[in-house]
Design an enzyme around this catalytic site. Structure first.
Site, PDB file in Angstrom:
ATOM      1  N   GLY A 127       2.818  -4.306  10.389  1.00 27.68           N
ATOM      2  CA  GLY A 127       3.531  -4.958  10.176  1.00 27.68           C
ATOM      3  C   GLY A 127       5.238  -5.025   9.673  1.00 27.68           C
ATOM      4  N   ALA A 135      -3.094  -2.655  10.831  1.00 26.59           N
ATOM      5  CA  ALA A 135      -2.723  -0.850  10.074  1.00 26.59           C
ATOM      6  C   ALA A 135      -2.630  -1.695   8.927  1.00 26.59           C
ATOM      7  CB  ALA A 135      -2.238  -0.220  11.245  1.00 26.59           C
ATOM      8  N   MET A 192      -4.726   4.422   7.958  1.00 27.81           N
ATOM      9  CA  MET A 192      -4.839   6.166   8.384  1.00 27.81           C
ATOM     10  C   MET A 192      -4.658   6.879   6.883  1.00 27.81           C
ATOM     11  SD  MET A 192      -2.546   5.343  12.450  1.00 27.81           S
ATOM     12  CE  MET A 192      -1.901   3.641  11.155  1.00 27.81           C
ATOM     13  N   SER A 217      -0.891  -0.415   5.105  1.00 28.73           N
ATOM     14  CA  SER A 217      -0.435   0.921   4.715  1.00 28.73           C
ATOM     15  C   SER A 217      -0.087   0.712   2.942  1.00 28.73           C
ATOM     16  CB  SER A 217       1.059   0.798   4.594  1.00 28.73           C
ATOM     17  OG  SER A 217       2.120  -0.697   4.574  1.00 28.73           O
ATOM     18  N   GLY A 218      -0.948  -0.561   2.604  1.00 25.03           N
ATOM     19  CA  GLY A 218      -0.664  -0.441   1.574  1.00 25.03           C
ATOM     20  C   GLY A 218       0.614  -1.451   0.609  1.00 25.03           C
ATOM     21  N   GLY A 219       2.124  -1.259   1.125  1.00 23.93           N
ATOM     22  CA  GLY A 219       2.490  -2.371   1.272  1.00 23.93           C
ATOM     23  C   GLY A 219       2.634  -3.601   1.475  1.00 23.93           C
ATOM     24  N   VAL A 220       3.481  -4.699   1.443  1.00 23.58           N
ATOM     25  CA  VAL A 220       3.854  -5.594   0.798  1.00 23.58           C
ATOM     26  C   VAL A 220       3.809  -6.463   2.662  1.00 23.58           C
ATOM     27  CG1 VAL A 220       6.324  -5.833   1.117  1.00 23.58           C
ATOM     28  CG2 VAL A 220       4.983  -8.163   0.470  1.00 23.58           C
ATOM     29  N   ASP A 221       4.783  -5.511   3.448  1.00 21.81           N
ATOM     30  CA  ASP A 221       4.408  -6.434   5.233  1.00 21.81           C
ATOM     31  C   ASP A 221       3.434  -6.488   5.880  1.00 21.81           C
ATOM     32  OD1 ASP A 221       7.753  -6.936   4.526  1.00 21.81           O
ATOM     33  OD2 ASP A 221       7.721  -4.466   5.902  1.00 21.81           O
ATOM     34  N   CYS A 249       7.363   9.898   5.080  1.00 19.72           N
ATOM     35  CA  CYS A 249       6.676  10.134   4.766  1.00 19.72           C
ATOM     36  C   CYS A 249       5.628  11.016   3.637  1.00 19.72           C
ATOM     37  CB  CYS A 249       5.045   9.271   5.306  1.00 19.72           C
ATOM     38  SG  CYS A 249       4.016   9.763   7.176  1.00 19.72           S
ATOM     39  N   CYS A 283       5.606   8.759  15.820  1.00 20.51           N
ATOM     40  CA  CYS A 283       4.233   8.678  14.683  1.00 20.51           C
ATOM     41  C   CYS A 283       3.522   7.117  15.503  1.00 20.51           C
ATOM     42  CB  CYS A 283       4.898   8.199  13.748  1.00 20.51           C
ATOM     43  SG  CYS A 283       3.363   7.646  12.323  1.00 20.51           S
TER      44      CYS A 283
END
EC number: 2.8.1.13
Length: 361
Positions: A128, A8, A34, A10-14, A202, A104
């Site tokens: 992450g 999954a 998602m 999210s576009g983040g670093v983790d 979010c 969520c």
């Protein structure tokens, strides 16, 4: 044959580093984002801070291209609306303070996303999150444990995971600190290495819950402040703008420091009192999930957290009827808030948790 895992992203670093680690470890890695929320105009969120903004998809896709892994986007807006947004609004309308991230995780990430992954032939999903999953052969059960980096530990929002979810989930970051994760992102040459963490909910990027609920429900009637004896103190905003223990933003002067001690949605009243009134030494929790065992059969000692940012406190949990527990603290706790989750620990092991129904003085 390589095990397939859907990360999954999210576009983040983790989540980006999680995907990179799993590929390096020899898994056949796939990425997916998602899409879960859009504004009232039908447009995707455009704030770069949100984990579900259009920029999140762009960043995740860039990382997937660098890692040379297949990448998908799942449209889960309708599910998110029904499961998370409606729940969030309904809880505030009831005068409670929900944690939408827990809902969520429970229903979207580790239920629906997992079902989608299995349907397309995956063996596992991964995220992450900073947490550790271990299998205990003596119990014949999967356990959820705190991450190595205690300051980043996210087990509080994961206590609802079932044995099925735990058996099909990988948390590659559980043994790393945030600094180590950022260094790994640089090592893997990922463009999100310095991307800041998202902080807000979010679907409410400006963090104004009251404005969001008013817009969604049309309920905007002002309420009144009353003291613990029922005497009217002045005009308040609609009751859903407040939470237990709140002091800032009350906009009223009584000559004393006053705090929100109760919310009465049916009367549109916000009860104010002095600080001593927001302390309690027990609570009742419902909607329980336990991880090392299926059901609490007898009283046990734990440490408990009553909100994500709270310090743990020693407590006893006592089973009750109707899937409820009584939680007795050894020291009084500040602002036990209905709608929030209480999560139980035994050292680093997550025992389980539930939703706070009410505080007991």
């Amino acid at each position: 044959m390589k095990k397939k895992v859907l990360v999954a992203m999210s576009g983040g670093v983790d989540s980006s580093v999680a995907a990179a680690i799993l590929k390096e470890e020899g898994y056949e890695v796939y990425g997916a984002t998602m899409q879960i929320w859009q504004n009232e105009c039908g447009e995707e969120l455009i704030t770069g801070k949100s984990c579900c903004s259009i920029y999140a998809v762009d960043d995740a896709r860039k990382v997937a291209n660098i890692l040379d892994i297949p990448y998908y986007v799942f449209n889960m807006k309708d599910d998110f609306r029904k499961i998370v947004i409606d729940y969030f609004i309904d809880e505030y309308i009831k005068g409670r303070t929900p944690n939408p991230c827990i809902m969520c995780n429970r229903k979207i990430k580790f239920e629906l996303f997992l079902k989608k992954a299995i349907a397309i032939g995956m063996d596992y999903i991964a995220t992450g999150h900073y947490a550790i999953i271990e299998y205990d052969s003596s119990l014949n059960r999967y356990l959820l444990k705190r991450s190595k980096a205690k300051e980043k530990d996210q087990t509080y929002v994961l206590y609802n995971m079932t044995q099925e979810m735990l058996s099909k989930t990988l948390f590659p970051l559980g043994r790393f600190s945030k600094d180590e994760v950022r260094k790994l992102a640089e090592k893997f040459k990922l463009p999100v290495a310095k991307k800041p963490d998202s902080q807000e909910i979010c679907f409410i990027p400006d963090n104004n819950y009251g404005k969001f609920i008013e817009k969604e429900t049309g309920i905007r009637e002002d309420g009144v402040y009353v003291d613990t004896e029922g005497n009217i103190l002045g005009k308040s905003k609609a009751y859903y703008n407040y939470t237990i223990g709140q002091r800032k933003g009350l906009g009223i002067s009584t000559g004393k420091r006053m705090y929100v001690v109760a919310i009465k949605p049916e009367e549109n009243k916000v009860v104010l009192g002095e600080e001593g009134k927001i302390f309690a030494d027990a609570l009742i929790a419902t909607d329980l999930n336990f991880i090392p065992f299926d059901k609490l059969e007898s009283e046990i000692e734990v440490t408990a957290k009553i909100r994500y940012t709270a310090k743990e406190a020693k407590a006893k949990i006592v089973p009750m009827e109707n899937n409820k527990v009584l939680v007795k603290f050894y020291e009084k706790q500040r602002a036990i808030t209905p709608g929030q989750s209480v999560v139980f620990y035994n050292n680093d092991i997550v025992v389980g948790g539930g939703i706070i129904e009410k505080a007991l003085v």
